[in-house]
Design a protein around this motif. Structure first.
Motif, PDB file in Angstrom:
ATOM      1  N   UNK A   9       0.799  -1.229   0.000  1.00 22.44           N
ATOM      2  CA  UNK A   9       0.000   0.000   0.000  1.00 22.44           C
ATOM      3  C   UNK A   9       0.830   1.276   0.000  1.00 22.44           C
ATOM      4  N   UNK A  10       2.129   1.164   0.173  1.00 21.56           N
ATOM      5  CA  UNK A  10       3.004   2.342   0.181  1.00 21.56           C
ATOM      6  C   UNK A  10       3.435   2.634  -1.266  1.00 21.56           C
ATOM      7  N   UNK A  11       2.963   3.763  -1.848  1.00 18.68           N
ATOM      8  CA  UNK A  11       3.207   4.012  -3.274  1.00 18.68           C
ATOM      9  C   UNK A  11       4.679   3.955  -3.689  1.00 18.68           C
ATOM     10  N   UNK A  12       5.568   4.507  -2.887  1.00 18.82           N
ATOM     11  CA  UNK A  12       6.995   4.509  -3.235  1.00 18.82           C
ATOM     12  C   UNK A  12       7.580   3.109  -3.284  1.00 18.82           C
ATOM     13  N   UNK A  13       7.197   2.291  -2.334  1.00 17.08           N
ATOM     14  CA  UNK A  13       7.701   0.915  -2.284  1.00 17.08           C
ATOM     15  C   UNK A  13       7.098   0.107  -3.428  1.00 17.08           C
TER      16      UNK A  13
END
Length: 122
Positions: A9-13
């Motif tokens: 859910x973390x866009x960067x990851x």
């Protein structure tokens, strides 16, 4: 059928994982919450699931438990992403049937190597 389904859910990851796994030559699909993972696993039949523990709606643990409980999804290799220093998370994931682990922050080569092993490519 896709090679790798990413549940993060973390866009960067998510962007980073998508990039390094595509660059390694695999087809990628992704979802951003625990509810969507279960539907996507059945629909897309990924060869490997990269599963974050901390997901909205349903935790990675709940998702893993359900995947292992269902006949049609139980054999999918699951690579669990855990936060650094969370030995407890790793133990729980092992007990639930995780196929492998990568600790965040991770090295790109570590993720690619883990996925390659789960796909049976060394």
């Amino acid at each position: 059928m896709v090679d790798v389904l990413i549940a993060e859910d973390e866009p960067g990851i998510l962007e980073s994982l998508d990039f390094i796994l595509r660059r390694a030559g695999w087809s990628i699909s992704s979802v951003t919450d625990g509810e969507a993972v279960l539907e996507a696993v059945v629909r897309l039949k990924p060869r490997v699931l990269v599963l974050d523990v901390m997901l909205p709606k349903r935790s990675g643990f709940e998702v893993l438990k359900q995947i292992r409980a269902e006949e049609r999804t139980r054999t999918i290799p699951v690579l669990v992403l855990t936060a650094k220093g969370q030995q407890h998370d790793r133990r729980v994931a092992e007990d639930l049937g995780a196929s492998g682990f990568v600790t965040k922050p991770y090295a790109n080569d570590e993720v690619v190597g883990a996925v390659r092993r789960l796909l049976g490519g060394g």
